[in-house]
Design a protein around this motif. Structure first.
Motif, PDB file in Angstrom:
ATOM      1  N   VAL A   1       1.214   5.319 -10.736  1.00 49.05           N
ATOM      2  CA  VAL A   1       1.661   4.076 -10.110  1.00 49.05           C
ATOM      3  C   VAL A   1       0.551   3.611  -9.178  1.00 49.05           C
TER       4      VAL A   1
ATOM      5  N   LEU B   1       8.245  -1.739 -13.619  1.00 50.27           N
ATOM      6  CA  LEU B   1       8.389  -1.533 -12.187  1.00 50.27           C
ATOM      7  C   LEU B   1       8.537  -2.862 -11.451  1.00 50.27           C
ATOM      8  N   GLU B   2       7.995  -3.925 -12.052  1.00 55.86           N
ATOM      9  CA  GLU B   2       8.115  -5.249 -11.442  1.00 55.86           C
ATOM     10  C   GLU B   2       9.569  -5.716 -11.452  1.00 55.86           C
TER      11      GLU B   2
ATOM     12  N   ALA C   1      -0.931   0.597  -6.443  1.00 61.37           N
ATOM     13  CA  ALA C   1      -0.632  -0.529  -5.556  1.00 61.37           C
ATOM     14  C   ALA C   1      -1.873  -0.831  -4.723  1.00 61.37           C
TER      15      ALA C   1
ATOM     16  N   GLU D   1       1.952   7.391  -5.003  1.00 60.40           N
ATOM     17  CA  GLU D   1       1.289   6.199  -5.512  1.00 60.40           C
ATOM     18  C   GLU D   1      -0.197   6.253  -5.181  1.00 60.40           C
TER      19      GLU D   1
ATOM     20  N   ARG E   1       3.708  -2.900  -9.351  1.00 63.10           N
ATOM     21  CA  ARG E   1       4.875  -3.576  -8.788  1.00 63.10           C
ATOM     22  C   ARG E   1       4.831  -5.082  -8.988  1.00 63.10           C
ATOM     23  N   ASP E   2       3.694  -5.614  -9.438  1.00 69.25           N
ATOM     24  CA  ASP E   2       3.613  -7.053  -9.696  1.00 69.25           C
ATOM     25  C   ASP E   2       2.483  -7.327 -10.671  1.00 69.25           C
TER      26      ASP E   2
END
Length: 294
Positions: A231, A17-18, A233, A244, A272-273
Motif C-alpha cells: 500500500v 482501496l479508493e 501513500a 504503508e 487510496r486515490d
C-alpha cells in the motif's frame, strides 16, 4: 498468453482501496494501462460492511475495457467458488481477454466472510489440503478431456469443460503458513504475499521456503514469480499509517527498490486515490527500474 513470469520486474495496480466508484472502473483500468502498469488487480471480499464489487464480474468488465494490461484476481477466496466452476470461469476470461489472465487463489484468510454465507469452514490444515485439491481440479480440467476426482473436500465425476485453454494460464497463490508455502513451491507459477501483513524480513524467509520446496520438487525456482502486495501513500502523515509505504517519490522508490532486490520482482501497489496511482507510475516506477537495472 501471459507474459508475467519468472524474474521479470513488473508493476501492478490493485484497485479497490479508493472510495467505491463502480462507474470509474473501466476508465481506471484504461488509465492504468496507459500509465504502463503490467497488471490490473481486484481483491475478493464479498461479505463486508462497505460497498464492494464482485471480483470476477468486475475484472471481466476491466478486461473488456483494455487491450494490453493483464488482469488478476488478487486473490480469490477458495470457499466462494467451487474449483471446477473457477476453472471454467478462468478459461472463459482468459480466452475473451486474449490470454491476459493471471489466476490468483488463496485459502480464504478471514473465516467470518465464509461462515456468514454458509460456506465451508475449515481448519488451517484443511484449508491447505482444499487448496491443493483445487489446484489439481483446475489444472486437470484445463488439460484433460474429462476429470474424475475424489478428495476430502471436492469431488468430480467425469467433469469436462470445452474448449480447454489453448495455453498455460499462470496461477499465483497468496499463502503464508509453512504447508501452504511448500504447496506454492511445488505447484504454483507465482507467490503473492501482502507486505501489509508481514515484514520484508519475514517475507524473505517465507520466500526461501517456497523456493526450497520448488527445488525439492525438481522445479527451477527462477520460474516462480515472487510478487508482493503493498500500500502506497504520498506524503508524510504523523503518525504514519502502519504497514504503508509513505513519503515522497524518492523515499517510496527506495523502499520499493529494497523489495525488488530482496527477490520480489513483481510489485502490486494499492492506492487510496487515483492521483497516487498516477504519481507512482510517473515518478516512482522509473526510479525503481533505474535502480534495479543492474
Amino acid at each position: 498468453m501471459s507474459t508475467i513470469r519468472g524474474q521479470r520486474v513488473g508493476f501492478g495496480a490493485t484497485y479497490g482501496l479508493e472510495p467505491f466508484a463502480p462507474a470509474r472502473l473501466a476508465d481506471d483500468a484504461r488509465r492504468a494501462e496507459a500509465l504502463g502498469y503490467d497488471l490490473f488487480c481486484l481483491s475478493d471480499h464479498l461479505n463486508t460492511g462497505h460497498p464492494t464489487l464482485e471480483t470476477w464480474t468486475a475484472l471481466t468488465w476491466a478486461a473488456a475495457a483494455t487491450e494490453r494490461i493483464e488482469v488478476m484476481t488478487n486473490v480469490l477466496g477458495l470457499p466462494y467458488r467451487h474449483p471446477a466452476v473457477t476453472a471454467k470461469m478462468a478459461e472463459t476470461l482468459d480466452r475473451l481477454s486474449g490470454g491476459r489472465l493471471v489466476l490468483g487463489l488463496g485459502t480464504g484468510g478471514y473465516d467470518r466472510e465464509f461462515s456468514a454465507f454458509g460456506l465451508a469452514e475449515r481448519t488451517p490444515g484443511q484449508k491447505v489440503a482444499a487448496l491443493g485439491e483445487a489446484l489439481e481440479i483446475v489444472r486437470g480440467l484445463w488439460r484433460e478431456p474429462d476429470v474424475s476426482f475424489s478428495g476430502d473436500h471436492f469431488h468430480l465425476d467425469g467433469a469436462r469443460i470445452e474448449p480447454r485453454p489453448p495455453h498455460h494460464i499462470p496461477i499465483w497463490l497468496g499463502s503464508y503458513g509453512p504447508r501452504a508455502l511448500r504447496l506454492t513451491g511445488r505447484t504454483a507459477d507465482g507467490w503473492i504475499p501482502s507486505l501489509t501483513r508481514l515484514s520484508l524480513d519475514e517475507a524473505v524467509a517465507m520466500r526461501d521456503t517456497v523456493l526450497n520446496a520448488a527445488r525439492a520438487a525438481g522445479r527451477d525456482p527462477d520460474e516462480i514469480t515472487c510478487a508482493a502486495n503493498i500500500v502506497v501513500a504520498f506524503g508524510t502523515p504523523d503518525p504514519p499509517p502502519p504497514a504503508e509505504i509513505t513519503g515522497g517519490a524518492e523515499a517510496i522508490a527506495e523502499r520499493v527498490t529494497a523489495i525488488v532486490e530482496a527477490g520480489f520482482t513483481f510489485v502490486n501497489a494499492m492506492f487510496r486515490d487515483a492521483e497516487a496511482r498516477e504519481r507512482f507510475a510517473i515518478e516512482v516506477i522509473p526510479l525503481v527500474r533505474q535502480a534495479t537495472a543492474r
